[in-house]
Each structure stands twice: as C-alpha cells, then as structure tokens.
Design an enzyme around this catalytic site. Structure first.
Site, PDB file in Angstrom:
ATOM      1  N   GLU A 146      29.809 -10.535  36.042  1.00 13.15           N
ATOM      2  CA  GLU A 146      30.520  -9.411  36.673  1.00 13.15           C
ATOM      3  C   GLU A 146      31.246  -9.864  37.931  1.00 13.15           C
ATOM      4  OE1 GLU A 146      26.527  -7.595  35.216  1.00 13.15           O
ATOM      5  OE2 GLU A 146      27.260  -9.539  35.904  1.00 13.15           O
TER       6      GLU A 146
ATOM      7  N   CYS B  92      22.702  -6.274  37.606  1.00 14.99           N
ATOM      8  CA  CYS B  92      21.672  -6.379  38.643  1.00 14.99           C
ATOM      9  C   CYS B  92      22.125  -5.580  39.872  1.00 14.99           C
ATOM     10  CB  CYS B  92      21.453  -7.847  39.011  1.00 14.99           C
ATOM     11  SG  CYS B  92      22.841  -8.559  39.950  1.00 14.99           S
TER      12      CYS B  92
ATOM     13  N   CYS C  58      25.550  -6.838  41.406  1.00 14.35           N
ATOM     14  CA  CYS C  58      26.718  -6.468  40.608  1.00 14.35           C
ATOM     15  C   CYS C  58      26.906  -4.955  40.582  1.00 14.35           C
ATOM     16  CB  CYS C  58      26.575  -7.040  39.202  1.00 14.35           C
ATOM     17  SG  CYS C  58      26.555  -8.851  39.198  1.00 14.35           S
TER      18      CYS C  58
ATOM     19  N   HIS D  19      27.495 -14.535  38.755  1.00 13.24           N
ATOM     20  CA  HIS D  19      27.222 -13.651  37.626  1.00 13.24           C
ATOM     21  C   HIS D  19      28.545 -13.329  36.935  1.00 13.24           C
ATOM     22  CE1 HIS D  19      23.166 -11.943  39.248  1.00 13.24           C
ATOM     23  NE2 HIS D  19      23.241 -13.260  39.371  1.00 13.24           N
TER      24      HIS D  19
END
Length: 166
Positions: A46, A75, A78, A44
């Site tokens: 992040e 999410c 993260c 991801h």
C-alpha cells in the site's frame, strides 16, 4: 483485484510476502505496488502504491471514485495513511487476524476522519490470496516467519484460525 493479485505473485516470485495493491479511479488503474523488501516495516504494498500515485502535485479529490485494492487487510500504518488520502473505497482479499485494521472504529478520533466515509469490502478473491500466502509460508526462509511470527495469521492461512471481517 486481479491486478493486485498479479503484484502479489510478483512479490512471491522474489520471496516476499505476497501483498499486492492497486489504486484505481473508476476502471482506470492509477498505480500498482507490492511488498518490495523482506521484513521491512515501511515497504508495504500500500505504501509503495501510495507513493507512486500521491507524490507530488495531483488533482485527485474525495469526490473522485478512487478505490484501493489490496490482497491483505491493511495494517495500522497503511490504514492510517489510507484515511489521509482521497480514497473512498477499500477492497481487500484476505483478512489479517494478526495485524489487520480495517475494522477500527473512530470513537473519539478527530473530526477530520469522521467526516470521510470509507466503504470497505472484504473477502474479494480471498481464496486466491490465501493460496499465495500459503505458498509463501511453505517456502520462506525469513526468520520472522520461520520462528513463528504472526501465529494468528499463519493459522488463518492454513485454515486453522478464525477470520475476522469488517
């Protein structure tokens, strides 16, 4: 948020979900990241920017005005990682009705997290981010999206769903 949107555009150019993230200290960018793999659960935006900024020795602390800017509400993975890092502020563009976790409340959670306030600002440049996600949905060949994955998010991006906000 402008740099996070640039990262999102770069992800979109290679066919990935257009999520971009930036960690900044005051007005100085410490790191930039974006979604780097299709349907990969760990890459991801992040997590990529966290690895670039917070790997190895660093002198940043909770007393520093560190902000995470991201084009999509984080999410659970993260969000949890964010809570462990010395980040004081989260700014995101697009709420995620499917998997966003920025509104999680810490009732009954460990004191470690309760003692770390985090300012959250949602909806910054949301329309720009939404249009990037819409372009992605209209062009992707990823099976998850083609086969109806994340219907709440898809409806939200297409303007047919309710947004949730912090």
């Amino acid at each position: 948020m402008g740099f996070a949107l640039e990262e999102a555009r770069t992800a979109l150019e290679v066919g990935h979900l257009p999520v971009g993230a930036v960690v900044a200290l005051g007005g100085k960018v410490l790191g930039r990241g974006r979604k780097t793999m299709a349907s990969n659960h760990l890459d991801h935006a992040e997590m990529n920017v966290f690895r670039s900024v917070f790997t190895g020795p660093y002198s940043l602390s909770r007393s520093d005005p560190i902000t995470l800017y991201v084009t999509l509400e984080p999410c659970i993975m993260c969000w949890g990682t964010l809570r462990h890092l010395p980040i004081k502020r989260l700014v995101y563009a697009m709420p995620d009705a499917y998997g966003g976790c920025a509104s999680i409340e810490f009732h009954g959670h460990p004191p470690r997290h309760l003692s770390r306030p985090l300012e959250v600002l949602a909806g910054v440049r949301q329309e720009e981010a939404r249009l990037l996600f819409l372009q992605f949905l209209e062009t992707t060949t990823e099976p998850f999206w083609v086969n109806g994955g994340a219907p709440e998010f898809v409806a939200q991006v297409r303007g047919r769903g309710n947004s949730h906000a912090v």
